[in-house]
Design a protein around this motif. Structure first.
Motif, PDB file in Angstrom:
ATOM      1  N   ARG A 171       0.828  -1.210   0.000  1.00 35.25           N
ATOM      2  CA  ARG A 171       0.000   0.000   0.000  1.00 35.25           C
ATOM      3  C   ARG A 171       0.861   1.258   0.000  1.00 35.25           C
ATOM      4  NH1 ARG A 171      -4.093  -0.624   4.845  1.00 35.25           N
ATOM      5  NH2 ARG A 171      -4.555   1.545   4.280  1.00 35.25           N
ATOM      6  N   ALA A 172       1.961   1.213   0.727  1.00 31.46           N
ATOM      7  CA  ALA A 172       2.852   2.372   0.744  1.00 31.46           C
ATOM      8  C   ALA A 172       3.461   2.613  -0.632  1.00 31.46           C
ATOM      9  CB  ALA A 172       3.951   2.159   1.785  1.00 31.46           C
ATOM     10  N   ALA A 173       3.863   1.536  -1.311  1.00 36.27           N
ATOM     11  CA  ALA A 173       4.421   1.681  -2.650  1.00 36.27           C
ATOM     12  C   ALA A 173       3.385   2.220  -3.619  1.00 36.27           C
ATOM     13  CB  ALA A 173       4.957   0.332  -3.135  1.00 36.27           C
ATOM     14  N   ALA A 174       2.149   1.717  -3.545  1.00 36.92           N
ATOM     15  CA  ALA A 174       1.086   2.220  -4.422  1.00 36.92           C
ATOM     16  C   ALA A 174       0.819   3.697  -4.162  1.00 36.92           C
ATOM     17  CB  ALA A 174      -0.185   1.395  -4.209  1.00 36.92           C
ATOM     18  N   ARG A 175       0.835   4.089  -2.894  1.00 39.42           N
ATOM     19  CA  ARG A 175       0.619   5.498  -2.551  1.00 39.42           C
ATOM     20  C   ARG A 175       1.718   6.372  -3.138  1.00 39.42           C
ATOM     21  NH1 ARG A 175       1.952   9.369   1.276  1.00 39.42           N
ATOM     22  NH2 ARG A 175       0.173  10.662   1.973  1.00 39.42           N
ATOM     23  N   PHE A 176       2.967   5.924  -3.069  1.00 37.64           N
ATOM     24  CA  PHE A 176       4.091   6.709  -3.590  1.00 37.64           C
ATOM     25  C   PHE A 176       3.994   6.866  -5.102  1.00 37.64           C
ATOM     26  CE2 PHE A 176       8.444   7.188  -5.146  1.00 37.64           C
ATOM     27  CZ  PHE A 176       8.935   8.181  -4.321  1.00 37.64           C
ATOM     28  N   VAL A 177       3.688   5.766  -5.793  1.00 37.42           N
ATOM     29  CA  VAL A 177       3.610   5.811  -7.256  1.00 37.42           C
ATOM     30  C   VAL A 177       2.476   6.723  -7.705  1.00 37.42           C
ATOM     31  CG1 VAL A 177       3.136   4.435  -9.320  1.00 37.42           C
ATOM     32  CG2 VAL A 177       4.665   3.543  -7.552  1.00 37.42           C
ATOM     33  N   ILE A 178       1.297   6.574  -7.107  1.00 37.98           N
ATOM     34  CA  ILE A 178       0.155   7.413  -7.491  1.00 37.98           C
ATOM     35  C   ILE A 178       0.419   8.868  -7.131  1.00 37.98           C
ATOM     36  CG2 ILE A 178      -2.292   7.828  -7.061  1.00 37.98           C
ATOM     37  CD1 ILE A 178      -2.591   4.832  -6.603  1.00 37.98           C
ATOM     38  N   ARG A 179       1.097   9.068  -6.035  1.00 38.33           N
ATOM     39  CA  ARG A 179       1.391  10.438  -5.603  1.00 38.33           C
ATOM     40  C   ARG A 179       2.234  11.185  -6.621  1.00 38.33           C
ATOM     41  NH1 ARG A 179       5.248  11.632  -0.368  1.00 38.33           N
ATOM     42  NH2 ARG A 179       4.806  13.849  -0.084  1.00 38.33           N
ATOM     43  N   HIS A 180       3.254  10.516  -7.174  1.00 43.69           N
ATOM     44  CA  HIS A 180       4.190  11.213  -8.047  1.00 43.69           C
ATOM     45  C   HIS A 180       3.865  11.076  -9.532  1.00 43.69           C
ATOM     46  CE1 HIS A 180       6.961  12.392  -4.846  1.00 43.69           C
ATOM     47  NE2 HIS A 180       6.755  11.198  -4.311  1.00 43.69           N
ATOM     48  N   LEU A 181       3.072  10.095  -9.907  1.00 40.23           N
ATOM     49  CA  LEU A 181       2.740   9.929 -11.321  1.00 40.23           C
ATOM     50  C   LEU A 181       1.332  10.358 -11.682  1.00 40.23           C
ATOM     51  CD1 LEU A 181       4.414   6.483 -12.166  1.00 40.23           C
ATOM     52  CD2 LEU A 181       5.356   8.791 -12.341  1.00 40.23           C
ATOM     53  N   VAL A 182       0.443  10.424 -10.695  1.00 45.30           N
ATOM     54  CA  VAL A 182      -0.953  10.793 -10.980  1.00 45.30           C
ATOM     55  C   VAL A 182      -1.323  12.103 -10.283  1.00 45.30           C
ATOM     56  CG1 VAL A 182      -3.366  10.063 -10.845  1.00 45.30           C
ATOM     57  CG2 VAL A 182      -1.570   8.364 -11.274  1.00 45.30           C
ATOM     58  N   SER A 183      -1.150  12.147  -8.962  1.00 46.63           N
ATOM     59  CA  SER A 183      -1.543  13.350  -8.224  1.00 46.63           C
ATOM     60  C   SER A 183      -0.749  14.577  -8.637  1.00 46.63           C
ATOM     61  CB  SER A 183      -1.377  13.111  -6.716  1.00 46.63           C
ATOM     62  OG  SER A 183      -2.274  12.134  -6.261  1.00 46.63           O
ATOM     63  N   ALA A 184       0.468  14.351  -9.136  1.00 47.59           N
ATOM     64  CA  ALA A 184       1.311  15.486  -9.525  1.00 47.59           C
ATOM     65  C   ALA A 184       0.853  16.149 -10.817  1.00 47.59           C
ATOM     66  CB  ALA A 184       2.757  15.023  -9.673  1.00 47.59           C
ATOM     67  N   ILE A 185      -0.041  15.504 -11.578  1.00 47.22           N
ATOM     68  CA  ILE A 185      -0.531  16.098 -12.826  1.00 47.22           C
ATOM     69  C   ILE A 185      -1.392  17.308 -12.486  1.00 47.22           C
ATOM     70  CG2 ILE A 185      -1.895  15.702 -14.896  1.00 47.22           C
ATOM     71  CD1 ILE A 185      -1.221  12.747 -14.684  1.00 47.22           C
ATOM     72  N   PHE A 186      -0.930  18.456 -12.824  1.00 47.60           N
ATOM     73  CA  PHE A 186      -1.597  19.729 -12.524  1.00 47.60           C
ATOM     74  C   PHE A 186      -1.908  19.880 -11.032  1.00 47.60           C
ATOM     75  CE2 PHE A 186      -3.029  18.754 -16.938  1.00 47.60           C
ATOM     76  CZ  PHE A 186      -2.289  19.739 -17.578  1.00 47.60           C
ATOM     77  N   LEU A 187      -1.227  19.075 -10.207  1.00 46.58           N
ATOM     78  CA  LEU A 187      -1.402  19.119  -8.744  1.00 46.58           C
ATOM     79  C   LEU A 187      -2.843  18.815  -8.314  1.00 46.58           C
ATOM     80  CD1 LEU A 187       0.729  22.277  -7.839  1.00 46.58           C
ATOM     81  CD2 LEU A 187       1.442  19.879  -7.843  1.00 46.58           C
ATOM     82  N   PHE A 188      -3.637  18.199  -9.186  1.00 49.18           N
ATOM     83  CA  PHE A 188      -5.042  17.991  -8.842  1.00 49.18           C
ATOM     84  C   PHE A 188      -5.185  17.052  -7.643  1.00 49.18           C
ATOM     85  CE2 PHE A 188      -4.719  13.871 -10.757  1.00 49.18           C
ATOM     86  CZ  PHE A 188      -5.771  13.147 -10.250  1.00 49.18           C
ATOM     87  N   GLY A 189      -4.293  16.055  -7.548  1.00 51.15           N
ATOM     88  CA  GLY A 189      -4.385  15.120  -6.424  1.00 51.15           C
ATOM     89  C   GLY A 189      -4.109  15.769  -5.096  1.00 51.15           C
TER      90      GLY A 189
END
Length: 225
Positions: A171-189
């Motif tokens: 879960r920690a790894a999934a959170r890190f990946v989504i944080r930097h590859l998805v949430s970082a897009i236009f900072l929407f996450g």
């Protein structure tokens, strides 16, 4: 004489009242038998005997109470989180972003150092390796203590959103990946935390986590010296 008449009248009324249930049952039995014959259902069995005794309510067994329910709970009931402030979340994200950039910087340098596809592919490969290494480091650290680099600087922890325990490495790894590859897009996450009562970002929701701040010491007059 009036008393005798009154007594006779009362006795007749008592007999009529006592006879009424039996007569009603007899009429019901005849009605059921007639309906049974009209529908050609075969031999009729009288479900209510004409002379069947009435049931005494005192003979009925009272319903028994259900056994006491036992509720088991984990740390969820004792979890009273103090969510990390937006300032702490910003500091933690900034520190983690800088650390990830440093890890991937050699790949950027290789990709931009030459011309052609080879330097670019080599640089991308190096960046992927750096990202994977940082993901593994983050997952192991958060799973063991709830903290990585940014959390240690900001004084925050990443914990399970239900019971406040440490999350596992996957879960920690999934959170890190989504944080930097998805949430970082236009900072929407990250901006999603502004409309959430628990200040959860997009990657927090996906991983079912919350970020809590330092536990504040409390004092009560009932506490022993």
């Amino acid at each position: 004489m009036p008393n005798a008449v009154g007594s006779t009248s009362n006795s007749s009324a008592a007999v009529d009242i006592a006879a009424t249930p039996a007569a009603a049952r007899h009429d019901l039995s005849e009605l059921l038998e007639q309906l049974h014959d009209d529908m050609n259902l075969g031999e009729f069995e009288d479900p209510v005997a004409a002379n069947a005794p009435l049931t005494d309510p005192r003979d009925l067994e009272r319903p028994k109470l259900a056994p006491a329910a036992v509720f088991e709970s984990g740390a969820g009931l004792a979890f009273r989180p103090a969510f990390a402030s937006f300032a702490a979340r910003f500091v933690g994200a900034a520190v983690d972003g800088i650390a990830l950039t440093i890890a991937m910087l050699p790949g950027f340098y290789v990709a931009l150092s030459g011309s052609g596809a080879t330097p670019i592919l080599g640089g991308v490969g190096i960046m992927i390796v750096g990202f994977v290494l940082m993901t593994a480091w983050y997952a192991r650290s958060v799973a063991s203590s709830g903290k990585w680099l940014g959390n240690r600087v900001a004084g925050s922890r990443v914990v399970d959103g239900i019971n406040g325990s440490n999350i596992d490495a996957s879960r920690a790894a999934a959170r890190f990946v989504i944080r930097h590859l998805v949430s970082a897009i236009f900072l929407f996450g990250f901006l999603a935390a502004l409309g959430d009562g628990q200040r959860r970002t997009f990657h927090d929701r996906v991983a079912s986590t919350v970020v809590v701040g330092r536990t504040r010491a409390t004092w009560s007059a009932d506490d022993p010296d």
